[in-house]
Design an enzyme around this catalytic site. Structure first.
Site, PDB file in Angstrom:
ATOM      1  N   ASP A   1       0.842  -1.119   0.240  1.00 54.10           N
ATOM      2  CA  ASP A   1      -0.277  -0.032   0.121  1.00 54.10           C
ATOM      3  C   ASP A   1       0.737   1.260   0.109  1.00 54.10           C
ATOM      4  OD1 ASP A   1      -1.578   2.074   0.600  1.00 54.10           O
ATOM      5  OD2 ASP A   1      -2.420   1.381   2.550  1.00 54.10           O
TER       6      ASP A   1
ATOM      7  N   LYS B   1       2.689  11.217  -3.647  1.00 51.59           N
ATOM      8  CA  LYS B   1       1.693  10.500  -4.505  1.00 51.59           C
ATOM      9  C   LYS B   1       0.750  11.450  -5.244  1.00 51.59           C
ATOM     10  CE  LYS B   1      -1.640   6.734  -3.402  1.00 51.59           C
ATOM     11  NZ  LYS B   1      -2.029   6.083  -2.397  1.00 51.59           N
TER      12      LYS B   1
ATOM     13  N   GLU C   1      -7.228   0.675  -4.235  1.00 47.57           N
ATOM     14  CA  GLU C   1      -7.112   0.404  -2.808  1.00 47.57           C
ATOM     15  C   GLU C   1      -8.385   0.187  -2.380  1.00 47.57           C
ATOM     16  OE1 GLU C   1      -5.662   4.257  -1.846  1.00 47.57           O
ATOM     17  OE2 GLU C   1      -3.779   3.973  -2.585  1.00 47.57           O
TER      18      GLU C   1
ATOM     19  N   ASP D   1     -12.895   5.719   1.388  1.00 49.81           N
ATOM     20  CA  ASP D   1     -11.492   5.677   1.853  1.00 49.81           C
ATOM     21  C   ASP D   1     -11.039   7.204   1.793  1.00 49.81           C
ATOM     22  OD1 ASP D   1      -8.772   5.642   1.850  1.00 49.81           O
ATOM     23  OD2 ASP D   1      -8.702   3.940   0.068  1.00 49.81           O
TER      24      ASP D   1
END
Ligand code: AMP
Length: 506
Positions: free
Chosen positions: A8, A71, A172, A194
């Site tokens: 992850d 990211k 994810e 999320d």
């Protein structure tokens, strides 16, 4: 060959998991009992490279050479809104690369975002190798469902730079659903909410025993824990400016201290109703008198500041439910993933919206890595973890038309893998090449979408206009990555392809 691990690769923290010899899925521990590695890279004043906690520890003292939030920038055009917003909040420099992407000058180097992500992946690889006592060369890596083709490609590339073959990219939320639902013999629809450090994703997934079918996905790439921190920062800066008529924004060290304190205060406010917000000697007046920040933040104030952010997530939930063609009462579980979902106001908002308490069935920090490792072991042929994932792309993909519009090849939420063929006919005498611009996004105007690339197919057979038919096959891989192949429909000859990925929109 060693086993495939699950990674992850998070905005703020990263985490890895593996399958034990006995078939259990375990998180790979990092130093001192921690399970996550901060996704931070720095170069210290001695020129030494630091990743993870080492980088985080020296962050306050070395803000201009400490890179975090990479990211959010990876696979993006310098001209994009996200990059512009990031520039306002980070202390390191963000500059355009030659191709219009993003580069970070740090020390004597200029790093692409793929290289920065590779530093973090290298650290994870090293930690995993030290722990497992075997070489780790392959990984399943997760990305937000909302990641575009370019961001996915960039993530794969980062893996390659780190010496890791990214055998599959999975989303994810899908990974979290795997961690939640595998082996329970379920037949139900779940929502995965999320909210991590940098992005928000909401996915609606149908679980039928070992089949996980994503019905729709969406979210907001501008929305994450960092934005909650920023709301606090803005508040503190405003209060300080009105008290002392000093703008702290121009002082990177002061900003870094405020940022750290803002995040800490936000996290503490998940378990307390008020927290002191004190930073001594934050700056000096023009006559040399030291100034402090000395205030108190309440949970109530944070909730007021965060209200528009939470509302924005609920609006996205509504859109995705509509896309999935589901009513709220058809959602049997709501899984919360990502550190920011620990905020009580988010629990309350979700409970009100979905008319049920969120599930306690997954660990918000570990579920995604666990899901990635489950999928990795499924790819390795482990029957206990065998699963079928039916995923989708988050935004439509299409070809630019001559009038600037888009011819949609794949709709938003089209399933992957997928394939479409399209036949072009030459429009001029002896036309020897075919150029097409491919975009990803939901707007009907090409220029408002993200350019994935300009593809040129050359070597078309000579002939009068309209005499040659070129068939282009567009293939979407399991990873949600697009490839193209063109051939002469009559002769079957495959054409040579060149791709120019220009990130400048036009
Ligand atoms: P992730 O990307 O999932 O690691 O999420 C990281 C984000 O979650 C960061 O913005 C953290 O500040 C935030 N976070 C972590 N713990 C808490 C907490 N207890 N309350 C509120 N936010 C938190």
């Amino acid at each position: 060959m060693g086993r495939i691990i699950g990674i992850d690769l998070g905005t703020t923290n990263s985490c890895a998991a593996y399958r034990t010899e006995e078939g259990a899925i375990k998180i790979i521990p990092y130093k001192g009992g921690d399970y996550t590695v901060p996704s931070i890279f720095a170069i210290d004043d001695k020129g030494q490279e630091l990743v993870g906690y080492e980088a985080k520890r020296q962050w306050q003292l070395n803000p201009t050479k400490t890179i975090y939030g990479a990211k959010r920038l990876v696979g993006r055009a310098f001209s994009s809104d996200v990059v512009e917003r990031m520039q306002r909040y980070v202390s390191y420099k963000i500059e355009p690369s030659k191709s219009g992407g993003v580069e970070i000058p740090i020390g004597s180097q200029r790093l692409s975002l793929e290289q920065v992500q590779a530093k973090i992946l290298t650290k994870i690889k090293q930690v995993a190798e030290a722990y497992l006592q075997e070489p780790v060369e392959r990984a399943v890596v997760t990305v937000p469902a909302y990641f575009s083709d370019r961001q996915r490609q960039a993530t794969k590339e980062a893996g390659t730079l780190a010496g890791l073959e990214v055998v599959r990219i999975i989303n994810e939320p899908t990974a979290a659903a795997l961690a939640f639902g595998l082996g329970k013999g379920l037949d139900q629809t779940v929502a995965i909410y999320d909210l991590g450090g940098g992005t928000f994703d909401i996915s609606i997934i149908e679980i039928r025993d070992r089949t996980f079918e994503v019905k729709a996905t969406g979210g907001d790439v501008f929305l994450g824990g960092i934005d909650f921190d920023n709301a606090i920062i803005e508040h503190v800066l405003k209060e300080f400016a009105s008290k002392h008529a000093v703008d702290l924004r121009t002082d990177p060290i002061a900003m870094q201290r405020i940022k750290d304190m803002a995040e800490r205060a936000k996290v503490d406010l998940s378990s307390r109703t008020d927290v002191p917000f004190s930073i001594p000697f934050i700056t000096m007046t023009s006559d040399g008198k030291p100034l402090d920040i000395n205030t108190v933040l309440t949970r109530q104030l944070l909730e007021t500041l965060a209200k528009p952010l939470i509302e924005a997530t609920l609006e996205a939930c509504g859109r995705v439910l509509r896309d999935a063609d589901k009513e709220i009462d058809q959602i049997k579980e709501v899984l919360l993933v990502g550190g920011q979902t620990r905020m009580p106001a988010i629990h309350d908002a979700i409970t009100r919206y979905f008319k049920r308490q969120p599930s306690k069935g997954v660990h918000p920090d570990e579920a995604v890595a666990v899901g990635a490792a489950i999928f990795a072991s499924s790819l390795e042929g482990e029957t206990a973890n065998a699963v079928q994932l039916l995923d989708v792309i988050p935004m439509a993909i299409g070809i630019q038309r001559a009038d600037g519009g888009i011819h949609r090849l794949f709709a938003r939420n089209a399933s992957v893998p997928n394939q479409k063929a399209f036949t072009f006919t030459t429009s001029s005498q002896d036309q020897d090449s075919l150029i097409m611009r491919i975009y990803q996004g939901d707007s009907d105007a090409a220029k408002d979408n993200e350019l994935l690339g300009e593809f040129t197919f050359s070597g078309i057979r000579k002939g009068p206009a309209g005499s040659v038919n070129v068939e282009v096959v567009f293939t979407l891989s399991h990873d949600g990555i697009l490839t193209l192949e063109a051939k002469d429909k009559d002769t079957g000859t495959v054409m040579k392809q060149t791709v120019r990925v220009s990130v400048q929109q036009s």
